[in-house]
Scaffold this motif. Sequence first.
Motif, mmCIF file in Angstrom:
data_model
loop_
_atom_site.group_PDB
_atom_site.id
_atom_site.type_symbol
_atom_site.label_atom_id
_atom_site.label_comp_id
_atom_site.label_asym_id
_atom_site.label_seq_id
_atom_site.Cartn_x
_atom_site.Cartn_y
_atom_site.Cartn_z
ATOM 1 N N LYS A 40 0.829 -1.200 0.000
ATOM 2 C CA LYS A 40 0.000 0.000 0.000
ATOM 3 C C LYS A 40 0.873 1.262 0.000
ATOM 4 C CE LYS A 40 -3.863 1.309 2.769
ATOM 5 N NZ LYS A 40 -4.557 1.028 4.016
ATOM 6 N N ALA A 43 2.833 1.714 -3.307
ATOM 7 C CA ALA A 43 1.991 2.227 -4.403
ATOM 8 C C ALA A 43 1.757 3.721 -4.215
ATOM 9 C CB ALA A 43 0.662 1.476 -4.414
ATOM 10 N N ARG A 44 1.504 4.123 -2.964
ATOM 11 C CA ARG A 44 1.258 5.541 -2.673
ATOM 12 C C ARG A 44 2.508 6.379 -2.987
ATOM 13 N NH1 ARG A 44 1.291 5.849 3.152
ATOM 14 N NH2 ARG A 44 -0.637 4.668 3.068
ATOM 15 N N THR A 130 11.473 3.612 -1.624
ATOM 16 C CA THR A 130 10.369 4.333 -2.276
ATOM 17 C C THR A 130 10.254 5.757 -1.724
ATOM 18 O OG1 THR A 130 8.639 3.570 -0.746
ATOM 19 C CG2 THR A 130 9.071 2.178 -2.679
#
Length: 283
Positions: A40, A43-44, A130
């Motif tokens: 999650k 992806a964000r 990320t």
Amino acid sequence: MRDKKVPGWLSGLLLGAVFGGLIWLERRRPLRQPVESKVKRGARNLAVAALAGVTVQALEVPVAKRLASLVEQRRWGLLKLFRLPLWVEVLLAVGLMDYTLYLWHVLAHRAPLIWRFHVAHHVDLDLDITTALRFHFGELLLSVPWRAGQILIIGVAPLSLSVWQTALFLSVLFHHSNVRLPIKVEQRLNRFIVTPRMHGIHHSIVEEETNSNWSSGLTLWDRLHGTLRLNVRQDEITIGVAAYRAPEEVTLPRILEMPFIEQRPAWQLAGNAPSLISSALCP
Ligand SMILES: [Zn+2]
């Protein structure tokens, strides 16, 4: 030669290999335990990164390219006052770009307007590769005039610019990564370059820990300014910004709107919790 640049395939290959290698190492040797679901959150962060990428490609890349060509053609900027050997010019340009990026990062924390955008990077509840890509597009927009000034004042030719961009990208991926390096390796590396534990301290929810380790490449700049901090154990660090601790406050829409709404005092825990979390110092 100075108007050439690092070939796209070479920097792409390097970045791809380092990105893949660090993801593999993050799974094998994680440094900090994640708070949120990895998928999650990943992806964000990639969604925020996509908007950032479009902004950089549409604005920063063409502006920086054009100015670097002008520097080379018209001999603008500090380094162009001298006839330096190519390797000396590239080294000095990369070093000065790195130093002035340190100054930008301090400004991003000190100037309320830029902090509104930079906070979107810091509110991530975890820190990994990320996070390295997760910058609010507004921060990248605001940094374009700064970048233009860096290139014009320092006198950064296209070759120097592309070497710096590739080195910076590699460094940013590395020091945001959640990789547990052997402590001896980390200590040897952070004599020269920013490492994952060192940058972890900068992402702490404790204000005085965040106000340290502003370098993005060489640790020299933190050493010169007395802002280097290595004496906090990684397992005593809570990653994020004190005022935004709840996962529902750091969703994709909330991150994107964050600069445009009323700001909270960032270093006070939300609610009536104590304003500062003290962290024990380790020897
Ligand atoms: Zn920061």
